[in-house]
Design an enzyme around this catalytic site. Sequence first.
Site, PDB file in Angstrom:
ATOM      1  N   HIS A  36       0.807  -1.225   0.000  1.00 43.72           N
ATOM      2  CA  HIS A  36       0.000   0.000   0.000  1.00 43.72           C
ATOM      3  C   HIS A  36       0.844   1.282   0.000  1.00 43.72           C
ATOM      4  O   HIS A  36       0.705   2.093  -0.924  1.00 43.72           O
ATOM      5  CB  HIS A  36      -1.016  -0.042   1.147  1.00 43.72           C
ATOM      6  CG  HIS A  36      -1.687   1.254   1.432  1.00 43.72           C
ATOM      7  ND1 HIS A  36      -2.535   1.871   0.531  1.00 43.72           N
ATOM      8  CD2 HIS A  36      -1.633   2.081   2.507  1.00 43.72           C
ATOM      9  CE1 HIS A  36      -2.968   3.012   1.052  1.00 43.72           C
ATOM     10  NE2 HIS A  36      -2.440   3.162   2.250  1.00 43.72           N
ATOM     11  N   HIS A  62       3.523   7.020   5.367  1.00 44.82           N
ATOM     12  CA  HIS A  62       2.289   7.673   5.826  1.00 44.82           C
ATOM     13  C   HIS A  62       1.469   6.882   6.840  1.00 44.82           C
ATOM     14  O   HIS A  62       0.722   7.468   7.615  1.00 44.82           O
ATOM     15  CB  HIS A  62       1.420   8.125   4.636  1.00 44.82           C
ATOM     16  CG  HIS A  62       0.545   7.056   4.044  1.00 44.82           C
ATOM     17  ND1 HIS A  62       0.964   6.229   3.035  1.00 44.82           N
ATOM     18  CD2 HIS A  62      -0.729   6.684   4.320  1.00 44.82           C
ATOM     19  CE1 HIS A  62      -0.006   5.398   2.705  1.00 44.82           C
ATOM     20  NE2 HIS A  62      -1.057   5.649   3.480  1.00 44.82           N
ATOM     21  N   GLU A  66       0.275   5.743  12.350  1.00 41.41           N
ATOM     22  CA  GLU A  66      -1.119   5.341  12.560  1.00 41.41           C
ATOM     23  C   GLU A  66      -1.248   3.840  12.849  1.00 41.41           C
ATOM     24  O   GLU A  66      -2.063   3.429  13.675  1.00 41.41           O
ATOM     25  CB  GLU A  66      -1.945   5.708  11.315  1.00 41.41           C
ATOM     26  CG  GLU A  66      -3.442   5.621  11.528  1.00 41.41           C
ATOM     27  CD  GLU A  66      -4.207   6.243  10.380  1.00 41.41           C
ATOM     28  OE1 GLU A  66      -4.030   7.463  10.159  1.00 41.41           O
ATOM     29  OE2 GLU A  66      -4.952   5.525   9.705  1.00 41.41           O
ATOM     30  N   ASP A  67      -0.470   3.028  12.164  1.00 41.49           N
ATOM     31  CA  ASP A  67      -0.707   1.576  12.193  1.00 41.49           C
ATOM     32  C   ASP A  67       0.407   0.735  12.799  1.00 41.49           C
ATOM     33  O   ASP A  67       0.293  -0.492  12.837  1.00 41.49           O
ATOM     34  CB  ASP A  67      -0.986   1.071  10.769  1.00 41.49           C
ATOM     35  CG  ASP A  67      -2.273   1.648  10.193  1.00 41.49           C
ATOM     36  OD1 ASP A  67      -3.171   1.989  10.992  1.00 41.49           O
ATOM     37  OD2 ASP A  67      -2.379   1.772   8.968  1.00 41.49           O
ATOM     38  N   ASP A 123      -3.505   8.344  -1.414  1.00 42.10           N
ATOM     39  CA  ASP A 123      -3.930   7.322  -0.448  1.00 42.10           C
ATOM     40  C   ASP A 123      -5.380   6.914  -0.715  1.00 42.10           C
ATOM     41  O   ASP A 123      -5.717   5.721  -0.784  1.00 42.10           O
ATOM     42  CB  ASP A 123      -3.774   7.914   0.963  1.00 42.10           C
ATOM     43  CG  ASP A 123      -4.042   6.935   2.084  1.00 42.10           C
ATOM     44  OD1 ASP A 123      -3.773   5.730   1.926  1.00 42.10           O
ATOM     45  OD2 ASP A 123      -4.514   7.392   3.147  1.00 42.10           O
TER      46      ASP A 123
HETATM   47  P1  NDP Z   1     -12.080   0.859   7.904  1.00 43.29           P
HETATM   48  O1  NDP Z   1     -11.528   2.163   8.323  1.00 43.29           O
HETATM   49  O2  NDP Z   1     -12.277  -0.208   8.912  1.00 43.29           O
HETATM   50  O3  NDP Z   1     -11.239   0.242   6.728  1.00 43.29           O
HETATM   51  C1  NDP Z   1     -10.812   1.048   5.669  1.00 43.29           C
HETATM   52  C2  NDP Z   1      -9.351   1.380   5.836  1.00 43.29           C
HETATM   53  O4  NDP Z   1      -8.614   0.169   5.896  1.00 43.29           O
HETATM   54  C3  NDP Z   1      -8.819   2.153   4.670  1.00 43.29           C
HETATM   55  O5  NDP Z   1      -8.989   3.529   4.901  1.00 43.29           O
HETATM   56  C4  NDP Z   1      -7.370   1.706   4.614  1.00 43.29           C
HETATM   57  O6  NDP Z   1      -6.654   2.557   5.506  1.00 43.29           O
HETATM   58  C5  NDP Z   1      -7.387   0.305   5.196  1.00 43.29           C
HETATM   59  N1  NDP Z   1      -7.357  -0.825   4.243  1.00 43.29           N
HETATM   60  C6  NDP Z   1      -6.688  -1.990   4.430  1.00 43.29           C
HETATM   61  N2  NDP Z   1      -6.882  -2.832   3.445  1.00 43.29           N
HETATM   62  C7  NDP Z   1      -7.690  -2.215   2.555  1.00 43.29           C
HETATM   63  C8  NDP Z   1      -8.229  -2.613   1.303  1.00 43.29           C
HETATM   64  N3  NDP Z   1      -7.976  -3.817   0.765  1.00 43.29           N
HETATM   65  N4  NDP Z   1      -9.040  -1.752   0.654  1.00 43.29           N
HETATM   66  C9  NDP Z   1      -9.298  -0.553   1.184  1.00 43.29           C
HETATM   67  N5  NDP Z   1      -8.816  -0.113   2.376  1.00 43.29           N
HETATM   68  C10 NDP Z   1      -8.007  -0.946   3.060  1.00 43.29           C
HETATM   69  O7  NDP Z   1     -13.453   1.081   7.164  1.00 43.29           O
HETATM   70  P2  NDP Z   1     -14.679   1.865   7.769  1.00 43.29           P
HETATM   71  O8  NDP Z   1     -14.899   1.418   9.147  1.00 43.29           O
HETATM   72  O9  NDP Z   1     -14.450   3.276   7.443  1.00 43.29           O
HETATM   73  O10 NDP Z   1     -15.874   1.308   6.935  1.00 43.29           O
HETATM   74  C11 NDP Z   1     -16.451   2.088   5.896  1.00 43.29           C
HETATM   75  C12 NDP Z   1     -17.879   2.482   6.260  1.00 43.29           C
HETATM   76  O11 NDP Z   1     -18.644   1.345   6.631  1.00 43.29           O
HETATM   77  C13 NDP Z   1     -17.932   3.470   7.414  1.00 43.29           C
HETATM   78  O12 NDP Z   1     -18.711   4.576   7.041  1.00 43.29           O
HETATM   79  C14 NDP Z   1     -18.572   2.692   8.563  1.00 43.29           C
HETATM   80  O13 NDP Z   1     -19.470   3.512   9.285  1.00 43.29           O
HETATM   81  C15 NDP Z   1     -19.325   1.607   7.869  1.00 43.29           C
HETATM   82  N6  NDP Z   1     -19.375   0.387   8.581  1.00 43.29           N
HETATM   83  C16 NDP Z   1     -18.384   0.094   9.473  1.00 43.29           C
HETATM   84  C17 NDP Z   1     -18.394  -1.074  10.176  1.00 43.29           C
HETATM   85  C18 NDP Z   1     -17.285  -1.358  11.118  1.00 43.29           C
HETATM   86  O14 NDP Z   1     -17.257  -2.421  11.699  1.00 43.29           O
HETATM   87  N7  NDP Z   1     -16.355  -0.436  11.283  1.00 43.29           N
HETATM   88  C19 NDP Z   1     -19.472  -2.060   9.990  1.00 43.29           C
HETATM   89  C20 NDP Z   1     -20.422  -1.662   8.998  1.00 43.29           C
HETATM   90  C21 NDP Z   1     -20.352  -0.489   8.348  1.00 43.29           C
HETATM   91  P3  NDP Z   1      -5.078   2.895   5.359  1.00 43.29           P
HETATM   92  O15 NDP Z   1      -4.849   3.637   4.093  1.00 43.29           O
HETATM   93  O16 NDP Z   1      -4.826   3.742   6.576  1.00 43.29           O
HETATM   94  O17 NDP Z   1      -4.411   1.555   5.418  1.00 43.29           O
HETATM   95 ZN    ZN Z   2      -2.913   4.621   3.700  1.00 43.14          ZN
END
Ligand code: NDP
Ligand code: ZN
Length: 180
Positions: A36, A62, A66-67, A123
């Site tokens: 990523h 980046h 955070e992680d 990102d």
């Molecule tokens: P998350 O934040 O849990 O996951 C998305 C983040 O994960 C990305 O921003 C990215 O962050 C990282 N990531 C790692 N692997 C991937 C991948 N293969 N594809 C994309 N991103 C990846 O998601 P949200 O909780 O924001 O979920 C989205 C929406 O769904 C929200 O609006 C939430 O309210 C809703 N929702 C959430 C639930 C929950 O359990 N949290 C359940 C149901 C709905 P980075 O770039 O930092 O790695």
């Molecule tokens: Zn990222």
Amino acid sequence: AESLHVAEVIRCADFAAIKHKDQRRKDPEKTPYINHPIGVAHILTHEGGITDLQVIQAALLHDTVEDTETTYEELVDVFGKEVADLVMEVTDDKNLSKQERKQFQIEHAPHTSHKAKLVKLADKLYNLRDLSRTTPENWTAERVQEYFVWSSKCVAGLRGTNMKLEDALDAVFKQKGVKV
Ligand code: NDP
Ligand code: ZN
């Protein structure tokens, strides 16, 4: 000067690879996490036409604060204050709840620096393309769609920064039927 930049970029990639070594992405294939940040840096150079060293360094680093256990102070020591400050501009505050963090990203985006906005655009583009490619385990179609809508609100506050990246994001939003 160019060879020094190449060496700096590799130093960041090496640092990030070590920090993220035990982490995987959320896709069903469990791709190594380091794909990523490298992919974000690649989007900046090859699609955004960005060669600013600090931007590429910040892209590679980046998600380290955070992680992983990486601290701001560590980044200052190893890469200097400017790169460390850029990484902090794109780092979520873990003291906030998940919903607060998502809202903060939307509100904070317009107030970040030009360099931080470039990293954020790349990102978001990487993550949205990943979600278009495949759905993480346990994610419903609704959750994926919500993520696109939330991202479009973040991107609204990052516009006027890089046309190529913004056009690429708009293509992804259009494909998902998300109004921008
Ligand atoms: P998350 O934040 O849990 O996951 C998305 C983040 O994960 C990305 O921003 C990215 O962050 C990282 N990531 C790692 N692997 C991937 C991948 N293969 N594809 C994309 N991103 C990846 O998601 P949200 O909780 O924001 O979920 C989205 C929406 O769904 C929200 O609006 C939430 O309210 C809703 N929702 C959430 C639930 C929950 O359990 N949290 C359940 C149901 C709905 P980075 O770039 O930092 O790695
Ligand atoms: Zn990222």
